[in-house]
Scaffold this active site. Structure first.
Site, PDB file in Angstrom:
ATOM      1  N   ARG A  45       0.830  -1.202   0.000  1.00 23.08           N
ATOM      2  CA  ARG A  45       0.000   0.000   0.000  1.00 23.08           C
ATOM      3  C   ARG A  45       0.867   1.254   0.000  1.00 23.08           C
ATOM      4  O   ARG A  45       0.451   2.329  -0.450  1.00 23.08           O
ATOM      5  CB  ARG A  45      -0.945  -0.003   1.210  1.00 23.08           C
ATOM      6  CG  ARG A  45      -1.826   1.209   1.323  1.00 23.08           C
ATOM      7  CD  ARG A  45      -3.085   0.936   2.169  1.00 23.08           C
ATOM      8  NE  ARG A  45      -2.797   0.252   3.394  1.00 23.08           N
ATOM      9  CZ  ARG A  45      -2.419   0.846   4.547  1.00 23.08           C
ATOM     10  NH1 ARG A  45      -2.260   2.149   4.580  1.00 23.08           N
ATOM     11  NH2 ARG A  45      -2.207   0.128   5.622  1.00 23.08           N
ATOM     12  N   TYR A  97     -14.926  18.755 -16.170  1.00 22.76           N
ATOM     13  CA  TYR A  97     -15.442  17.394 -16.208  1.00 22.76           C
ATOM     14  C   TYR A  97     -16.471  17.200 -15.097  1.00 22.76           C
ATOM     15  O   TYR A  97     -16.298  17.689 -13.975  1.00 22.76           O
ATOM     16  CB  TYR A  97     -14.255  16.440 -16.055  1.00 22.76           C
ATOM     17  CG  TYR A  97     -14.605  15.014 -15.738  1.00 22.76           C
ATOM     18  CD1 TYR A  97     -15.455  14.281 -16.551  1.00 22.76           C
ATOM     19  CD2 TYR A  97     -14.060  14.389 -14.624  1.00 22.76           C
ATOM     20  CE1 TYR A  97     -15.768  12.969 -16.262  1.00 22.76           C
ATOM     21  CE2 TYR A  97     -14.358  13.075 -14.321  1.00 22.76           C
ATOM     22  CZ  TYR A  97     -15.220  12.369 -15.143  1.00 22.76           C
ATOM     23  OH  TYR A  97     -15.520  11.066 -14.841  1.00 22.76           O
ATOM     24  N   ASP A 168      -5.451  20.347 -14.644  1.00 19.36           N
ATOM     25  CA  ASP A 168      -5.941  19.053 -15.115  1.00 19.36           C
ATOM     26  C   ASP A 168      -5.623  18.964 -16.606  1.00 19.36           C
ATOM     27  O   ASP A 168      -6.262  19.622 -17.428  1.00 19.36           O
ATOM     28  CB  ASP A 168      -7.446  18.935 -14.873  1.00 19.36           C
ATOM     29  CG  ASP A 168      -7.993  17.560 -15.243  1.00 19.36           C
ATOM     30  OD1 ASP A 168      -7.318  16.822 -15.990  1.00 19.36           O
ATOM     31  OD2 ASP A 168      -9.106  17.221 -14.796  1.00 19.36           O
ATOM     32  N   LYS A 193      -6.884   7.798 -19.629  1.00 18.63           N
ATOM     33  CA  LYS A 193      -7.175   8.322 -20.953  1.00 18.63           C
ATOM     34  C   LYS A 193      -5.989   8.119 -21.897  1.00 18.63           C
ATOM     35  O   LYS A 193      -5.562   6.998 -22.113  1.00 18.63           O
ATOM     36  CB  LYS A 193      -7.587   9.789 -20.837  1.00 18.63           C
ATOM     37  CG  LYS A 193      -8.655  10.053 -19.774  1.00 18.63           C
ATOM     38  CD  LYS A 193      -9.929   9.251 -19.974  1.00 18.63           C
ATOM     39  CE  LYS A 193     -11.082   9.716 -19.103  1.00 18.63           C
ATOM     40  NZ  LYS A 193     -10.896   9.558 -17.653  1.00 18.63           N
TER      41      LYS A 193
END
Length: 375
Positions: A45, A97, A168, A193
């Site tokens: 983790r 978005y 972004d 993406k």
């Protein structure tokens, strides 16, 4: 090392003892300290070699020291808000978005939307005493209206007020735009993406050049557990290697489709930064190396019918992948935004957003033209 060479080589040296020419996939959830000299790994983790190889590669693309990867772009954004918005105030692009809108409105932060593509609105926003030390969240080009903010100007004004700037960069991707070079403090990217590029993995990243931010991001990620799996990290890193090749085809095709759409009697408006009439065309030409693979347009007939008639554009969300996609943002990705806000921004039911893939450009053009005809 130039950009395309970094895509292939950054983040990985040939594995000692085996000579692996790709980063090995480390699946272990825990590590035996006795075999580490000195101990470097404790629990997956927090640390994982496959994940770290991807981080080194992503940092190298913007020629900085640090990248922190996450299980999704939303996880990266949530971490940024939790660690960077110390003053409790956020200036954000008004057209963002839908997931970002939901993330911001579900927070307890004081959020102020600003049209950061409008120089006058930018000047007014930072002239307000409220803006001091706010986090500035810039999306450029925006999704889905493809507004283009002048990053150098926004960063100049923001830094003068003691603000951190996060950009972004999901829609453009690192092959077309590198926000840190224009003054941004942090680049956020949904690696789902164009970075991964094959529509088969989720991921996100925060890229930056500050050791203090690296500690903040990694500590928050370890504490919340928003880490990508080793296999997801492996897939994103594998997809990254062909980013430039894919992007070049997508940008070329997107330009052709945008030009054809502008000539169609079935189309009321086309939004694409590569078109000379686009209000952000000159800024995009200056700060981007290409105009992107996303095209938006207003269709004069039934959008659902258009999407049904297309053979090659799948009616699906996401963008930047090898397969072409088409969607109606108002009914999918931007549904979290209230109808009155969507209407004000121009995200109406007649708006179609295309994500252009790597198929043959002529096939995509022929398919789009036949789908546009309602008869």
């Amino acid at each position: 090392m130039r950009f395309d060479t970094r895509l292939v080589h950054a983040g990985h040296e040939l594995a000692e003892g085996t000579g692996d020419v790709v980063p090995p996939l480390h699946l272990a959830s825990t590590y035996a300290h006795g075999v580490q000299d000195p101990p470097a790994y404790f629990y997956a983790r927090g640390e994982n070699p496959t994940r770290e190889a991807l981080e080194r590669a992503l940092a190298a693309l913007e020629d900085v020291r640090f990248a922190t990867v996450f299980a999704s772009g939303q996880a990266a954004g949530a971490t940024a808000l939790a660690t960077l918005a110390g003053a409790g105030r956020v200036i954000v692009s008004d057209d963002v978005y839908g997931g970002t809108y939901a993330l911001l409105t579900s927070s307890r932060l004081d959020v102020r939307p600003v049209d950061l593509a409008d120089p006058a609105a930018v000047a007014d926003a930072f002239a307000d005493p409220w803006a001091a030390e706010a986090l500035v969240w810039v999306e450029t080009p925006t999704n889905p209206m493809l507004k283009v903010a002048d990053l150098a100007e926004v960063c100049r004004r923001a830094h003068a007020r003691g603000c951190l700037v996060l950009v972004d960069n999901t829609l453009a991707g690192p092959a077309l735009q590198q926000p840190l070079r224009w003054g941004a403090d942090v680049t956020l990217c949904s690696t789902t993406k164009s970075v991964a590029g094959h529509l088969d993995v989720l991921g996100g990243a925060l890229v930056h050049d500050r050791a203090d931010l690296h500690d903040l991001f990694t500590t928050h990620r370890t504490t919340t557990g928003s880490v990508p799996s080793p296999f997801d990290s492996f897939l994103v890193h594998r997809g990254l290697k062909t980013l430039s090749l894919r992007t070049a085809r997508q940008v070329e095709t997107a330009g052709k489709l945008a030009s054809a759409l502008r000539e169609s009697p079935h189309v009321a408006e086309v939004r694409y930064p590569g078109l000379p009439g686009h209000p952000g065309h000159e800024v995009a030409a200056r700060q981007m190396s290409g105009f992107g693979s996303v095209v938006a347009f207003r269709y004069r007939a039934d959008v659902a019918g258009l999407l049904r008639r297309s053979r090659y554009f799948a009616d699906a969300v996401s963008l930047g992948g090898v397969r072409s996609l088409a969607q109606c943002p108002a009914t999918t990705t931007h549904r979290p935004i209230p109808p009155d806000v969507r209407l004000r921004l121009g995200i109406t039911d007649d708006l179609v957003r295309l994500s252009v893939g790597i198929e043959d450009p002529e096939d995509l053009l022929e398919d789009l033209l036949q789908a546009l005809s309602p008869s």
